[in-house]
Design a protein around this motif. Structure first.
Motif, PDB file in Angstrom:
ATOM      1  N   GLY A   9     129.796  48.113  15.684  1.00 13.20           N
ATOM      2  CA  GLY A   9     130.922  48.224  16.607  1.00 13.20           C
ATOM      3  C   GLY A   9     131.830  49.382  16.262  1.00 13.20           C
ATOM      4  N   TYR A  10     132.052  49.588  14.962  1.00  9.24           N
ATOM      5  CA  TYR A  10     132.875  50.718  14.531  1.00  9.24           C
ATOM      6  C   TYR A  10     132.215  52.041  14.911  1.00  9.24           C
ATOM      7  N   VAL A  11     130.916  52.134  14.686  1.00 12.07           N
ATOM      8  CA  VAL A  11     130.189  53.353  15.039  1.00 12.07           C
ATOM      9  C   VAL A  11     130.301  53.625  16.534  1.00 12.07           C
ATOM     10  N   GLU A  12     130.100  52.587  17.340  1.00 13.10           N
ATOM     11  CA  GLU A  12     130.166  52.745  18.798  1.00 13.10           C
ATOM     12  C   GLU A  12     131.563  53.166  19.239  1.00 13.10           C
ATOM     13  N   LEU A  13     132.596  52.547  18.647  1.00  8.96           N
ATOM     14  CA  LEU A  13     133.970  52.894  19.011  1.00  8.96           C
ATOM     15  C   LEU A  13     134.285  54.341  18.661  1.00  8.96           C
ATOM     16  N   MET A  14     133.892  54.780  17.465  1.00 11.64           N
ATOM     17  CA  MET A  14     134.183  56.147  17.054  1.00 11.64           C
ATOM     18  C   MET A  14     133.435  57.162  17.910  1.00 11.64           C
ATOM     19  N   LEU A  37     132.359  61.987   9.477  1.00 12.91           N
ATOM     20  CA  LEU A  37     131.762  61.539   8.221  1.00 12.91           C
ATOM     21  C   LEU A  37     131.811  60.018   8.101  1.00 12.91           C
ATOM     22  N   SER A  38     132.942  59.414   8.454  1.00 15.85           N
ATOM     23  CA  SER A  38     133.049  57.956   8.367  1.00 15.85           C
ATOM     24  C   SER A  38     132.107  57.267   9.345  1.00 15.85           C
ATOM     25  N   THR A  39     131.877  57.875  10.511  1.00 16.72           N
ATOM     26  CA  THR A  39     130.945  57.312  11.486  1.00 16.72           C
ATOM     27  C   THR A  39     129.521  57.320  10.945  1.00 16.72           C
ATOM     28  N   VAL A  40     129.137  58.441  10.327  1.00 12.99           N
ATOM     29  CA  VAL A  40     127.793  58.545   9.752  1.00 12.99           C
ATOM     30  C   VAL A  40     127.614  57.533   8.623  1.00 12.99           C
ATOM     31  N   LEU A  41     128.607  57.403   7.759  1.00 15.78           N
ATOM     32  CA  LEU A  41     128.528  56.447   6.648  1.00 15.78           C
ATOM     33  C   LEU A  41     128.453  55.010   7.171  1.00 15.78           C
ATOM     34  N   ALA A  42     129.239  54.702   8.210  1.00 16.85           N
ATOM     35  CA  ALA A  42     129.197  53.355   8.786  1.00 16.85           C
ATOM     36  C   ALA A  42     127.827  53.066   9.387  1.00 16.85           C
ATOM     37  N   LEU A  43     127.217  54.071  10.017  1.00 21.42           N
ATOM     38  CA  LEU A  43     125.878  53.889  10.572  1.00 21.42           C
ATOM     39  C   LEU A  43     124.860  53.615   9.469  1.00 21.42           C
ATOM     40  N   PRO A 100     140.364  46.400  14.151  1.00 21.56           N
ATOM     41  CA  PRO A 100     140.464  47.751  14.722  1.00 21.56           C
ATOM     42  C   PRO A 100     139.522  47.961  15.910  1.00 21.56           C
ATOM     43  N   ILE A 101     138.340  47.349  15.840  1.00 26.54           N
ATOM     44  CA  ILE A 101     137.386  47.487  16.944  1.00 26.54           C
ATOM     45  C   ILE A 101     137.907  46.763  18.180  1.00 26.54           C
ATOM     46  N   ILE A 102     138.467  45.573  17.972  1.00 21.86           N
ATOM     47  CA  ILE A 102     139.005  44.790  19.090  1.00 21.86           C
ATOM     48  C   ILE A 102     140.156  45.536  19.756  1.00 21.86           C
ATOM     49  N   VAL A 103     141.088  46.052  18.934  1.00 20.50           N
ATOM     50  CA  VAL A 103     142.240  46.772  19.486  1.00 20.50           C
ATOM     51  C   VAL A 103     141.792  48.046  20.196  1.00 20.50           C
ATOM     52  N   GLY A 104     140.891  48.799  19.556  1.00 22.48           N
ATOM     53  CA  GLY A 104     140.425  50.048  20.146  1.00 22.48           C
ATOM     54  C   GLY A 104     139.644  49.861  21.431  1.00 22.48           C
TER      55      GLY A 104
END
Length: 290
Positions: A9-14, A37-43, A100-104
């Protein structure tokens, strides 16, 4: 599985924020590489968690493992949960991670306008106001980056900017240099008296008793939205000029100074020679470069 879903979910949001350009309303655009960078690491972490979830599939364990193996598996899970042994504790932890995902995802992203200035007012040079960090201050009129440097490094940076913008030609302020030039003007107003200036922003009419003062502002982000503020100059409009709040204009004039009664101090201002109505830019924020 919950960890996989949260990371995915974080990856999709970013990715959504970056593709739509809305990420610019949360962080300085010069730091987008950190978001990437954070998106790649989360993936990567999501794929790792998915691998372990598939490998330790409960149905497979029930079929192929004995009670002792199951016991070891639960002990391993408990270690991964860092002491969260009860179901409701893990549930609360997952909700907080997913917040953060819910709010975003559920709350709309909107650009700031003069209603924010009217609601909060503005002070000079800094308003001591909580924004989630006791050490953070919301800024108005004058960008102030001195809090991010020691005195010697900050002065060296100001000296460098003075050399960069110290010629006698028209001071052209763009999206790229907006915040650094504004900081320079407020730090050394006497150096710019009589200098021609050109910049763009939105109109804000400040009502003071029976009088009205006009400002042309931009909303700016120094590092992230937590230290954002509204920055710009007071403007003396040409006679018979009619403007409205939030109207975008290009100001061309000469830098002067004048006493501003509400703040009880002298501020730099622009004696406008020409006011041109323009279309609001796609990205209405400006960012500080370092």
């Amino acid at each position: 599985m919950a960890r996989v879903l949260i990371l995915a979910g974080y990856v999709e949001l970013m990715l959504y924020l970056q593709v739509t350009g809305k990420l610019d309303q949360f962080i300085n655009v010069h730091y987008q590489y950190l978001a990437t960078l954070s998106t790649v690491l989360a993936l990567i972490l999501a794929l790792v968690q998915l691998y372990f979830w598939v490998k330790d599939d409960p149905a497979k364990i029930a079929k192929d493992s004995q009670h002792h193996e199951m016991h070891q598996h639960h002990e391993l899970e408990d270690e991964h949960d860092h002491g969260l042994h009860k179901g409701y504790q893990r549930g609360i932890a997952y909700v907080l991670l997913a917040l953060p995902i819910i709010v975003g995802s559920l709350f709309p992203t909107v650009s700031l306008d003069t209603t924010i200035v009217e609601a909060k007012g503005f002070q000079f040079p800094l308003a001591k106001e909580s924004v989630g960090d006791d050490q953070m201050k919301t800024q108005y009129l004058q960008p102030n980056t001195s809090m991010y440097f020691n005195a010697e490094d900050y002065q060296a940076q100001m000296n460098k900017l003075q050399e960069k913008y110290g010629d006698s030609g028209t001071l052209k302020i763009t999206d790229e240099n907006y915040l650094e030039v504004m900081e320079l003007i407020y730090n050394y107003p006497s150096d710019f008296i009589g200098r021609k200036i050109s910049y763009e922003g939105f109109i804000f009419h400040a009502q003071q008793d029976e009088s009205q003062d006009d400002f042309v502002f931009r909303f700016g982000i120094i590092h992230c939205v937590a230290d954002s503020g509204v920055f710009g100059l007071r403007v003396h409009m040409p006679e018979k000029t009619s403007t409205e709040n939030d109207q975008w204009v290009r100001v061309e004039g000469v830098i002067q100074s004048g006493f501003y009664k509400p703040f009880k101090r002298t501020l730099p201002l622009v004696q406008a020679e020409k006011i041109t109505t323009i279309k609001a830019p796609d990205n209405q924020y400006v960012y500080r470069s370092f």
